[in-house]
Write an enzyme that holds these catalytic residues in place. Sequence first.
Site, PDB file in Angstrom:
ATOM      1  N   HIS A  45      45.213  44.995  40.813  1.00 25.30           N
ATOM      2  CA  HIS A  45      44.637  44.587  39.194  1.00 25.30           C
ATOM      3  C   HIS A  45      43.088  44.916  39.188  1.00 25.30           C
ATOM      4  O   HIS A  45      42.433  45.458  40.070  1.00 25.30           O
ATOM      5  CB  HIS A  45      44.693  43.069  39.467  1.00 25.30           C
ATOM      6  CG  HIS A  45      43.654  42.429  40.516  1.00 25.30           C
ATOM      7  ND1 HIS A  45      43.978  42.073  41.875  1.00 25.30           N
ATOM      8  CD2 HIS A  45      42.231  42.236  40.381  1.00 25.30           C
ATOM      9  CE1 HIS A  45      43.003  41.888  42.360  1.00 25.30           C
ATOM     10  NE2 HIS A  45      41.712  41.802  41.654  1.00 25.30           N
ATOM     11  N   HIS A 132      36.910  47.836  38.538  1.00 26.15           N
ATOM     12  CA  HIS A 132      37.660  48.761  39.565  1.00 26.15           C
ATOM     13  C   HIS A 132      39.025  48.173  39.981  1.00 26.15           C
ATOM     14  O   HIS A 132      39.436  46.970  39.825  1.00 26.15           O
ATOM     15  CB  HIS A 132      36.578  48.761  40.779  1.00 26.15           C
ATOM     16  CG  HIS A 132      36.518  47.349  41.145  1.00 26.15           C
ATOM     17  ND1 HIS A 132      35.550  46.640  40.629  1.00 26.15           N
ATOM     18  CD2 HIS A 132      37.435  46.641  42.327  1.00 26.15           C
ATOM     19  CE1 HIS A 132      35.783  45.360  41.462  1.00 26.15           C
ATOM     20  NE2 HIS A 132      36.488  45.503  42.536  1.00 26.15           N
TER      21      HIS A 132
HETATM   22  O1  3AM Z   1      38.932  42.454  42.057  1.00 26.49           O
HETATM   23  P1  3AM Z   1      38.522  42.664  43.553  1.00 26.49           P
HETATM   24  O2  3AM Z   1      40.002  42.623  44.206  1.00 26.49           O
HETATM   25  O3  3AM Z   1      37.494  43.548  43.872  1.00 26.49           O
HETATM   26  O4  3AM Z   1      37.039  40.130  45.950  1.00 26.49           O
HETATM   27  C1  3AM Z   1      37.694  39.200  45.009  1.00 26.49           C
HETATM   28  C2  3AM Z   1      38.557  40.093  44.354  1.00 26.49           C
HETATM   29  O5  3AM Z   1      38.127  40.960  43.645  1.00 26.49           O
HETATM   30  C3  3AM Z   1      36.958  38.542  44.087  1.00 26.49           C
HETATM   31  O6  3AM Z   1      37.659  37.951  42.881  1.00 26.49           O
HETATM   32  C4  3AM Z   1      39.078  39.073  43.259  1.00 26.49           C
HETATM   33  C5  3AM Z   1      40.288  38.183  43.044  1.00 26.49           C
HETATM   34  O7  3AM Z   1      40.096  37.419  44.547  1.00 26.49           O
HETATM   35  N1  3AM Z   1      36.155  37.384  44.686  1.00 26.49           N
HETATM   36  C6  3AM Z   1      36.436  36.726  45.489  1.00 26.49           C
HETATM   37  N2  3AM Z   1      35.639  35.792  45.603  1.00 26.49           N
HETATM   38  C7  3AM Z   1      34.521  36.024  44.949  1.00 26.49           C
HETATM   39  C8  3AM Z   1      33.473  35.140  44.546  1.00 26.49           C
HETATM   40  N3  3AM Z   1      32.922  34.060  45.199  1.00 26.49           N
HETATM   41  C9  3AM Z   1      34.853  37.018  44.132  1.00 26.49           C
HETATM   42  N4  3AM Z   1      34.144  37.491  43.085  1.00 26.49           N
HETATM   43  C10 3AM Z   1      33.117  36.820  42.996  1.00 26.49           C
HETATM   44  N5  3AM Z   1      32.433  35.696  43.626  1.00 26.49           N
END
Ligand code: 3AM
Length: 188
Positions: A45, A132
């Site tokens: 995603h 990304h």
């Molecule tokens: O899109 P990606 O997969 O890079 O890293 C987590 C993931 O990013 C991010 O939200 C997306 C879906 O889980 N994520 C998880 N915890 C987070 C936080 N506390 C976060 N982004 C910001 N703050």
Amino acid sequence: SKETSMRLFVAVPIPSAIKEQLQSWCDRHKANLHFRRWVHIDDYHITLQFLGATLPEQMDKLISVLREAGMHQTKFSLTVHGLGTFGSRDAPRVLWAGLQGDLQALNRLQQAIVTATSQVGFVPEDRPYRPHITLASKYDASAEQKFNAELAPVDTIEAAFSVDRFVLYRSHLNAQPMYEELESFQLT
Ligand code: 3AM
């Protein structure tokens, strides 16, 4: 309370044909790239906004402001292009596929979502938005060969797709796949 809250985020889903290409690229390269955790094909995603812990009673308002935001944004097209990492060169935290195409429209959509959710109490992140598609994480720092994007031919992962909706996802830690589609929002 913590017991009943759900971990939510808003993201652009990736069409199956593109997801298959991403997975096939990962399958061909994972032996040479020292990441221990590869994202499940169904979980690819483009995050627009991480919302975090959300209570069931917040859902109706959240869904309604997201639906409204989608109605004012037009469809656009993106291309998966290139690779990158977050974190230091010696110890990258995540490996991701980059994006090209109508990044202005993607940024407008991201801004519209942040504005919409702030109206119902979600606090925007203060770091800049870096779109990304995460492919892998948990880099094995003991790997002899350091991560090098040039080792992996990036051209094989290029593919265009149309963005006509975004999704409210629920994140289930320790599940495979991790992300459950709760609601889909059409762009105009
Ligand atoms: O899109 P990606 O997969 O890079 O890293 C987590 C993931 O990013 C991010 O939200 C997306 C879906 O889980 N994520 C998880 N915890 C987070 C936080 N506390 C976060 N982004 C910001 N703050």
